[in-house]
Design an enzyme around this catalytic site. Structure first.
Site: not given
Ligand code: F6P
Length: 359
Positions: A136, A178-180, A277, A286
């Site tokens: 993130d 992603m990126g929280h 879509r 990740r």
């Molecule tokens: O902090 C890394 C991250 O991949 C975020 O981007 C995402 O919101 C979160 O973790 C997802 O978490 P989990 O693996 O617990 O679903």
């Protein structure tokens, strides 16, 4: 003689192994004798005394290996002071393990939540060093976290693949990144992948502006549009709600849509009648081997952590600031978030090239 503990906590990412390798190789070359205790599955291993004594040879050949050889888990910071199901005081248990093994230092690899617990342990008198891990890139006090660029590569590749199919089918495509709660990953992958519209949590979107951009492209004869949408993207109306109302609204949305991109897709479809879509690369972002940039960055982080341990300089996060390794006191960075500044020059430059942020 140095005796160190290592743990990886929170969501995994690329280059965790590469970073631990840097720490251990750096220390092995700097001190006569080294003992490495690897705690399994994050703070859980430290709490319950679940560890392995690792031979330095185990850190060879892992530079390119994704995931973490120690395993990881999420142990929320807010629950650290709450006893476990058997009434165990987790903080006292961690201190007990640390002292029992007579560690010189605990090297903790993790994101924001992990960092807060590392700071708590520092306040409790333990020697800790935090290394900033996360795709993130939201850790305050460092310009770059390891894992970020590897994830940018994967998310960009997803957008690249969508590009060719979007062009063939004349459709609107959304790639959710992603990126929280922050937009770094979406901003970088969106720009690198040539997205036409990028929606970030830091810049609440107006759906009419998003539609305006799609229509403008159609009028210009461009039959497709690609949106890079951050998982934390939020509309202007939702961003204006109070905390309680927002929570309610988000819970209602979660019943209707699997994630925010489907909501954006439904809104666009309603206003344009166009086929949309959605692609969600999710945890692929990740995974896999760290990119060369992350391998170099992690090796530097590891080496600087080793240097700090040799100097007995603890209680810090190793950060990258203006291209140099820096020891940032944990008390100065723990609990803070590094977000994208909507007024920053990267956003201006993106806008200059025609990217819409829906604002
Ligand atoms: O902090 C890394 C991250 O991949 C975020 O981007 C995402 O919101 C979160 O973790 C997802 O978490 P989990 O693996 O617990 O679903």
């Amino acid at each position: 003689m140095k005796r160190i503990g290592l743990l990886t906590s929170g969501g995994d990412c690329q280059a965790l192994n590469a970073t631990m390798r840097g720490v251990v190789k750096g220390l092995a070359n700097a001190c006569d004798e080294l003992e490495v205790y690897g705690f399994l599955n994050g703070y859980k291993g430290l709490i319950y005394g679940d560890y392995r004594i690792l031979d330095t040879r185990e850190f060879s050949g892992i530079l390119t290996k994704g995931g973490t050889i120690l395993g990881s888990s999420r142990q929320p910071f807010k629950l650290m002071r709450v006893p476990d199901a058997n009434g165990l005081d987790k903080v006292e248990a961690m201190k007990h393990t640390y002292h029992k093994l007579r560690l010189d230092c605990l090297v903790i690899l993790g994101g924001n939540g992990t960092q807060k617990t590392a700071n708590l342990l520092r306040e409790e008198g333990l020697n800790v060093i935090h290394l900033p891990k996360t795709i993130d890139n939201d850790i305050y006090g460092t310009d770059m976290t390891f894992g970020f660029y590897s994830a940018v590569n994967i998310a960009t590749e997803a957008i690249d693949c969508i590009h060719t199919t979007a062009a063939s089918h004349n459709r609107v495509f959304i790639v959710e990144v992603m990126g929280h709660k922050v937009g770094w990953l979406t901003l970088y992958a969106g720009m690198a992948g040539g997205a036409d519209i990028i929606l970030l949590p830091e810049i609440p979107y107006d759906i009419d502006k998003v539609v305006e951009k799609i229509n403008e492209r159609s009028k210009a004869g461009k039959g497709f549009t690609i949106l890079a949408v951050a998982e934390g993207a939020i509309s202007k109306e939702d961003a204006a709600l109070g905390k309680k109302e927002l929570k309610k609204k988000m819970a209602a949305d979660a019943q209707k849509y699997p994630c925010v991109s489907y909501k954006v897709a439904a809104e666009i479809q309603e206003k344009t009648g166009q086929e949309i879509r959605v692609t969600v690369p999710g945890h692929t972002q990740r995974g896999g081997s760290p990119c060369p940039y992350d391998r170099v960055l992690s090796t530097r982080y590891g080496a600087e952590a080793a240097r700090a341990i040799m100097d007995a300089d603890y209680g810090c996060m190793i950060g990258l600031v203006d291209g140099k390794m820096k020891r940032v006191p944990l008390g100065e960075c723990a609990g803070k978030l590094k977000t994208v500044d909507p007024k920053s020059s990267i956003i201006t430059e993106a806008k200059m090239t025609g990217i819409s942020f829906g604002d």
